[in-house]
Design a protein around this motif. Sequence first.
Motif: not given
Length: 495
Positions: A76-82, A133-140
């Motif tokens: 998640x950190x690297x995703x936000x950075x990207x 939305x897909x990220x939040x739903x599928x991240x777990x």
Amino acid sequence: MSTYVVQGLAYFVSHPRLWLTTLCPILLTLVVAIVSVVVLFSVALYPQAEGLEDAGVASWLSWLLAVMLVLVEIFLVTLIYNLVVLGCYQDKIFEQVMINRGFQELIENEERHAGCARVCRACCRVSVFLRLILLVLTLPLNLIPILGSIVYAWLNGTILAWEYHLYYFELKNYSYGQQRAVIKEHKVQYSSFGMQALLLEMIPGVGSLFVFTNTVGAALFAAHMEEESQAREGPQGGQPKDDAGNMSTFVAQGLAYFLSHPPLWRLTLCPVLLTIVVGMTCVVVLLAAAMYPQEQGLSDAGVPEGLAWVLAIMLCLVESFVITMVYSLICLACYQDKIFEFVMRQQGFEELVADKRKHATCIRLCTSCCRVSVLLRLGLVVVSVPLNVIPIVGNATYAWLNGKIVAWEYHFFYFELKNLSFAQQEALIKERDLQYTLFGMQALLLEMIPGVGAVFMFTNTVGAALFAASIEREEAAKRPMQEDEAVTDPYRSLV
């Protein structure tokens, strides 16, 4: 089409000018990645494990979940950075590759580019609404080792690939609806490209570096679509499309073909059920009987308790994979040959299957089998199987190293039908080296899924047959050209 992730990596490595473009962001990315890994593992791992234990989770499971949570947090950190930092650099890379591929006009003709409002609307719909939305739903899903990460990447693959092509669609001045139509037309390719790109980006510590190579791959993908579009509009638009770019989608095609052909279900009903029983039994028995002793052994050897539990679980999964691999080699070969025959007949190669006079002799078949399955595969498995103890990146590396050999094994029956010697097999595979490697890698990753992986051997066999059918069509298309050359060359008969 899904080979563009690998092509992007190869293109980036072989074009030093791209290194200069990305030198500063790469160094910055490395710093961010290393800092995020070090900080999160040193600061967040223990508190999360303690919190899970306090919540009543078993000690070994709490440490495993804590490690997975930290990996997700790093991602998640690297995703936000990207998203925040790397966008402009990605556009520059994309432009440079497109210009190198001969599409300078597309880049420089700003009158044709989309307006700011259209770009923002498309970006918000894709990156904010769909992706978020897909990220939040599928991240777990990433809390489930291997399988969860693969499913997560598959579910998010198309959206990620869409994001990689937002700049391309801006250059083409496509509306949101037009973008959707393009992606729908190339659904499998976008999904496969995005899935592979995301799996690389999920590698802890260095995943962000692949953003640059994936951007190169996305540009090559776009260039290929432009070439296809020009070919359709030009005088050569009616020529058959080369399947080489789609070669690595045969694993997915095999799964789809298997599901859409009920006769294959009847053909494989008994072995599939038996395989599921064997796979599930292996996982349950090993986790119940072997996990604790292995954890104790690792703890006695001085490994920290949390890491010992994680390693013990990974060892059990590796052991279950080895058992199912041995089971498949002993029990499933005859069923796989029947599946291969069925698909080849359905694809119109009845003569190849039926003409037994042209098939390889037993001695030739055994010689090739011993060289590949015994010497090459067994030796490589022994050397590389410990890599599977490392989550995600170790599994991917293992699959990549063994991919070509696995694909070779899947085509044993095809080579038997063709009566090819070991040297001829080697030459054919060398000619299609990348396709065989990618096919085998994808097939092996599916087979490594605990409990049900062996079931994919049947769908992978279907994919291998479709791969072989594609090779046959390519060879058939080449023959008339070779015959024409022989007729038109007046000196050939004198040689």
